[in-house]
Design a protein around this motif. Structure first.
Motif, PDB file in Angstrom:
ATOM      1  N   ASN A   1       0.819  -1.261   0.061  1.00  8.01           N
ATOM      2  CA  ASN A   1      -0.078   0.054  -0.248  1.00  8.01           C
ATOM      3  C   ASN A   1       0.779   1.226  -0.156  1.00  8.01           C
ATOM      4  O   ASN A   1       0.674   2.056  -0.705  1.00  8.01           O
ATOM      5  N   VAL A   2       2.058   1.153   0.664  1.00  7.22           N
ATOM      6  CA  VAL A   2       2.788   2.459   0.881  1.00  7.22           C
ATOM      7  C   VAL A   2       3.462   2.555  -0.425  1.00  7.22           C
ATOM      8  O   VAL A   2       3.497   3.744  -1.061  1.00  7.22           O
ATOM      9  N   VAL A   3       3.813   1.435  -1.056  1.00  8.58           N
ATOM     10  CA  VAL A   3       4.159   1.712  -2.686  1.00  8.58           C
ATOM     11  C   VAL A   3       3.342   2.233  -3.638  1.00  8.58           C
ATOM     12  O   VAL A   3       3.954   3.024  -4.231  1.00  8.58           O
ATOM     13  N   TYR A   4       2.345   1.748  -3.363  1.00  6.28           N
ATOM     14  CA  TYR A   4       1.189   1.985  -4.435  1.00  6.28           C
ATOM     15  C   TYR A   4       1.028   3.468  -4.148  1.00  6.28           C
ATOM     16  O   TYR A   4       0.716   4.293  -5.172  1.00  6.28           O
ATOM     17  N   GLU A   5       0.763   4.055  -2.773  1.00  5.05           N
ATOM     18  CA  GLU A   5       0.595   5.411  -2.642  1.00  5.05           C
ATOM     19  C   GLU A   5       1.682   6.282  -3.183  1.00  5.05           C
ATOM     20  O   GLU A   5       1.209   7.454  -3.815  1.00  5.05           O
ATOM     21  N   SER A   6       2.704   5.691  -2.909  1.00  8.00           N
ATOM     22  CA  SER A   6       3.959   6.698  -3.383  1.00  8.00           C
ATOM     23  C   SER A   6       3.838   6.492  -5.020  1.00  8.00           C
ATOM     24  O   SER A   6       4.430   8.058  -5.404  1.00  8.00           O
ATOM     25  N   ILE A   7       3.718   5.530  -5.567  1.00  6.32           N
ATOM     26  CA  ILE A   7       3.725   5.548  -7.257  1.00  6.32           C
ATOM     27  C   ILE A   7       2.368   6.560  -7.404  1.00  6.32           C
ATOM     28  O   ILE A   7       2.575   7.258  -8.459  1.00  6.32           O
ATOM     29  N   GLN A   8       1.513   6.250  -7.004  1.00 10.68           N
ATOM     30  CA  GLN A   8       0.079   7.158  -7.346  1.00 10.68           C
ATOM     31  C   GLN A   8       0.478   8.718  -6.946  1.00 10.68           C
ATOM     32  O   GLN A   8       0.123   9.692  -8.152  1.00 10.68           O
ATOM     33  N   GLY A   9       1.127   9.206  -6.036  1.00 11.85           N
ATOM     34  CA  GLY A   9       1.523  10.402  -5.572  1.00 11.85           C
ATOM     35  C   GLY A   9       2.529  11.087  -6.771  1.00 11.85           C
ATOM     36  O   GLY A   9       2.497  12.101  -7.073  1.00 11.85           O
TER      37      GLY A   9
END
Length: 129
Positions: A111-119
């Motif tokens: 989730n952290v990786v996904y949110e950073s990619i989304q950001g």
């Protein structure tokens, strides 16, 4: 004088022709794979393995080939038209991968990786991720 009679031999029936053709194919199969020199037990084992591999191959082709062909079609369509709508159907999004994963210690990290990619994507102007 009467015309000479044609000596016609009776034509073989369809069943006889089919049986003769089947025997020929069995003979060709045994000669091609040198099965004629095996014992009946060895022939049975070899034919069982061939039948098992053939049935596994047909089953795998029936199950996986349509999705594979659809995926290839989506990619080819994208290459020719640059339309992303077709390819999105066949490539899973990161959120669907995360939703499908089981809850565990790695889920939080994903989730952290996904949110950073989304950001990063949103700052780059790529809101479609």
């Amino acid at each position: 004088m009467s015309p000479p009679s044609m000596a016609s031999s009776p034509s073989p029936s369809v069943f006889t022709s089919l049986l003769r053709w089947l025997r020929l194919k069995i003979y060709q199969y045994e000669v091609t794979f040198a099965l004629y020199m095996l014992t009946p037990t060895e022939k049975f084992i070899f034919n069982s393995l061939v039948l098992a591999f053939l049935s596994l191959f047909i089953t795998a082709a029936y199950i996986y080939l349509p999705d594979h062909v659809a995926s290839i079609y989506g990619h080819v369509h994208y290459y020719f038209t640059a339309d992303v709508s077709m390819i999105k159907e066949y490539i899973p999004s990161p959120s669907s991968i995360l939703q499908g994963s089981s809850a565990g210690p790695a889920t939080g990290a994903l989730n952290v990786v996904y949110e950073s990619i989304q950001g990063a994507a949103s700052t780059a102007g790529l809101d479609e991720l």
